[in-house]
Design a protein around this motif. Structure first.
Motif, PDB file in Angstrom:
ATOM      1  N   TRP A 165       0.844  -1.208   0.000  1.00  0.00           N
ATOM      2  CA  TRP A 165       0.000   0.000   0.000  1.00  0.00           C
ATOM      3  C   TRP A 165       0.877   1.256   0.000  1.00  0.00           C
ATOM      4  O   TRP A 165       0.643   2.196  -0.779  1.00  0.00           O
ATOM      5  N   VAL A 166       1.923   1.245   0.855  1.00  0.00           N
ATOM      6  CA  VAL A 166       2.844   2.398   0.914  1.00  0.00           C
ATOM      7  C   VAL A 166       3.524   2.578  -0.441  1.00  0.00           C
ATOM      8  O   VAL A 166       3.625   3.698  -0.971  1.00  0.00           O
ATOM      9  N   SER A 167       3.941   1.462  -1.020  1.00  0.00           N
ATOM     10  CA  SER A 167       4.626   1.502  -2.309  1.00  0.00           C
ATOM     11  C   SER A 167       3.728   2.139  -3.376  1.00  0.00           C
ATOM     12  O   SER A 167       4.164   2.978  -4.182  1.00  0.00           O
ATOM     13  N   ARG A 168       2.432   1.785  -3.346  1.00  0.00           N
ATOM     14  CA  ARG A 168       1.503   2.355  -4.332  1.00  0.00           C
ATOM     15  C   ARG A 168       1.201   3.831  -4.039  1.00  0.00           C
ATOM     16  O   ARG A 168       1.038   4.637  -4.953  1.00  0.00           O
ATOM     17  N   LEU A 170       3.279   5.963  -2.886  1.00  0.00           N
ATOM     18  CA  LEU A 170       4.430   6.798  -3.221  1.00  0.00           C
ATOM     19  C   LEU A 170       4.954   6.527  -4.627  1.00  0.00           C
ATOM     20  O   LEU A 170       5.890   7.207  -5.083  1.00  0.00           O
ATOM     21  N   GLY A 171       4.410   5.517  -5.297  1.00  0.00           N
ATOM     22  CA  GLY A 171       4.942   5.143  -6.607  1.00  0.00           C
ATOM     23  C   GLY A 171       6.413   4.783  -6.502  1.00  0.00           C
ATOM     24  O   GLY A 171       7.235   5.194  -7.329  1.00  0.00           O
ATOM     25  N   ARG A 172       6.717   3.994  -5.489  1.00  0.00           N
ATOM     26  CA  ARG A 172       8.121   3.699  -5.203  1.00  0.00           C
ATOM     27  C   ARG A 172       8.271   2.207  -4.911  1.00  0.00           C
ATOM     28  O   ARG A 172       7.510   1.645  -4.122  1.00  0.00           O
ATOM     29  N   ASP A 173       9.260   1.574  -5.540  1.00  0.00           N
ATOM     30  CA  ASP A 173       9.460   0.141  -5.305  1.00  0.00           C
ATOM     31  C   ASP A 173      10.025  -0.097  -3.916  1.00  0.00           C
ATOM     32  O   ASP A 173      10.907   0.644  -3.460  1.00  0.00           O
ATOM     33  N   LEU A 174       9.524  -1.145  -3.273  1.00  0.00           N
ATOM     34  CA  LEU A 174      10.067  -1.549  -1.979  1.00  0.00           C
ATOM     35  C   LEU A 174      10.305  -3.052  -2.032  1.00  0.00           C
ATOM     36  O   LEU A 174       9.485  -3.783  -2.611  1.00  0.00           O
ATOM     37  N   VAL A 175      11.377  -3.502  -1.426  1.00  0.00           N
ATOM     38  CA  VAL A 175      11.569  -4.947  -1.278  1.00  0.00           C
ATOM     39  C   VAL A 175      10.766  -5.355  -0.051  1.00  0.00           C
ATOM     40  O   VAL A 175      10.960  -4.810   1.043  1.00  0.00           O
ATOM     41  N   LEU A 176       9.825  -6.287  -0.228  1.00  0.00           N
ATOM     42  CA  LEU A 176       8.892  -6.622   0.856  1.00  0.00           C
ATOM     43  C   LEU A 176       9.207  -7.979   1.484  1.00  0.00           C
ATOM     44  O   LEU A 176       9.361  -8.982   0.771  1.00  0.00           O
ATOM     45  N   PRO A 208      -4.640  -0.632   6.589  1.00  0.00           N
ATOM     46  CA  PRO A 208      -3.743  -1.006   5.477  1.00  0.00           C
ATOM     47  C   PRO A 208      -3.088  -2.377   5.612  1.00  0.00           C
ATOM     48  O   PRO A 208      -2.338  -2.784   4.714  1.00  0.00           O
ATOM     49  N   GLU A 209      -3.371  -3.104   6.695  1.00  0.00           N
ATOM     50  CA  GLU A 209      -2.896  -4.488   6.773  1.00  0.00           C
ATOM     51  C   GLU A 209      -3.773  -5.425   5.934  1.00  0.00           C
ATOM     52  O   GLU A 209      -3.468  -6.605   5.792  1.00  0.00           O
ATOM     53  N   CYS A 210      -4.891  -4.899   5.401  1.00  0.00           N
ATOM     54  CA  CYS A 210      -5.765  -5.731   4.552  1.00  0.00           C
ATOM     55  C   CYS A 210      -5.116  -5.936   3.176  1.00  0.00           C
ATOM     56  O   CYS A 210      -4.372  -5.068   2.697  1.00  0.00           O
TER      57      CYS A 210
END
Ligand code: 13P
Ligand code: SF4
Length: 319
Positions: A165-168, A170-176, A208-210
């Motif tokens: 959700w955070v990645s979307r 900010l439009g930023r890739d995150l390694v999850l 946002p944990e959903c």
């Protein structure tokens, strides 16, 4: 159990009165999360989300903190207040996110991502926090991630849905890290859509944990505190609530004229939208823990020193 009357058909106790007396005697403060049972929320000095609870723990001048929440929350309070006694009514009050990110496996995972900074959701153990650059909660995750320069590669752990959700946002890739909340991942998109069809005037507030399939239907996404703010501010008369139903206690008090509609888990035969860990705490256990001064949270001082730094960084960035 030291009190022979307790839980054995002995005289009924005024637990509220006893808890109040002990709280004053012990110079204790009771901090509770919104997912706790209603009676625990009612007796608490402060009820909040993870960020608010950390801030309240850091600011208290009480000698004892009784944490009516889950283990990682009480552990965070101990990290912030190493000289205070921190009690948790039931030490088995864990969290699937924290338990699903063992520190050794996390260390091995991080080795695969050299040059990455590590943002960890507060729902993790002290040993995972100690491997992180900064901690976040659901109320500040976007802001914390955005505090890093855009070209800084980041690992986000342990909640892949919050991270996604955070990645979307900010439009930023995150390694999850591939973790999830066993409660929020069970919310049923089908049931949510059915409720939306039944109540077309209702608005949807979700944590946002959903999973993304559920979040795509939400009018508001945020931490428990932010969901409560949204419910108060929204002109809608019906609110579909996609988070643990413990939050409904405060929400009903604040919105007596609104209809609040909890979304069940996918398996309607169980109460799987209730957090089994949060619900391990009871008013009786809260009373016993104040009375006996146990179970207490204790931490290795060297580990605590490393785990404290990323939390302090979060609190600084959240001012
Ligand atoms: P909040 O910080 O939004 O209260 O969330 C805590 C939590 O454990 C949600 O499952
Ligand atoms: Fe952990 Fe989920 Fe329970 Fe929150 S609701 S404490 S994330 S298991």
């Amino acid at each position: 159990m030291k009190d022979p009357d307790f839980g054995k058909g002995g005289p009924a106790r005024d637990l509220f009165g006893e808890i109040d007396r002990l709280r004053r005697e012990r110079r204790a403060v009771i901090l509770a999360h919104y997912y706790q049972d209603a009676d625990i929320q009612d007796v608490a000095d402060y009820v909040g989300d993870s960020l608010g609870l950390s801030q309240a723990a850091a600011a208290t001048d009480a000698e004892v903190i009784v944490f009516a929440g889950v283990h990682f929350m009480a552990e965070t309070a101990k990290l912030l207040c190493p000289d205070k006694t921190v009690l948790l009514p039931d030490l088995d009050a864990g969290c699937s996110l924290a338990d699903g990110c063992p520190p050794d496996a996390f260390a091995a995972f991080l080795e695969r991502y050299p040059g990455h900074k590590v943002v960890s959701y507060i729902n993790c153990s002290a040993a995972t926090k100690a491997q992180s650059d900064v901690i976040c909660t659901s109320s500040n995750a976007v802001k914390i991630v955005a505090s890093f320069p855009p070209d800084q590669p980041l690992v986000f752990a342990p909640d892949r849905f919050l991270g996604d959700w955070v990645s979307r946002q900010l439009g930023r890739d995150l390694v999850l890290w591939p973790g999830s909340c066993e409660v929020h991942e069970t919310f049923s998109e089908r049931r949510l859509v059915e409720l939306k069809v039944t109540y077309p005037d209702a608005v949807v507030a979700a944590h946002p944990e959903c999973p993304p399939a559920v979040l795509q239907h939400a009018d508001h996404i945020g931490s428990t505190t932010s969901i409560l703010d949204f419910a108060r501010r929204s002109p809608a008369r019906r609110i579909i609530v996609v988070t643990e139903p413990g939050i409904l206690h405060r929400m009903r008090q604040e919105n007596p004229d609104k209809e609040l509609i909890p979304v069940p888990g996918a398996d309607e035969s169980c109460s799987c939208n209730e957090c089994p860990y949060m619900k391990k705490n009871t008013l009786e256990k809260l009373y016993l823990c104040l009375r006996d001064g146990t179970p207490e949270i204790s931490l290795d001082p060297a580990l605590a020193a490393r785990a404290r730094e990323p939390i302090a960084r979060m609190l600084e960035l959240s001012r």
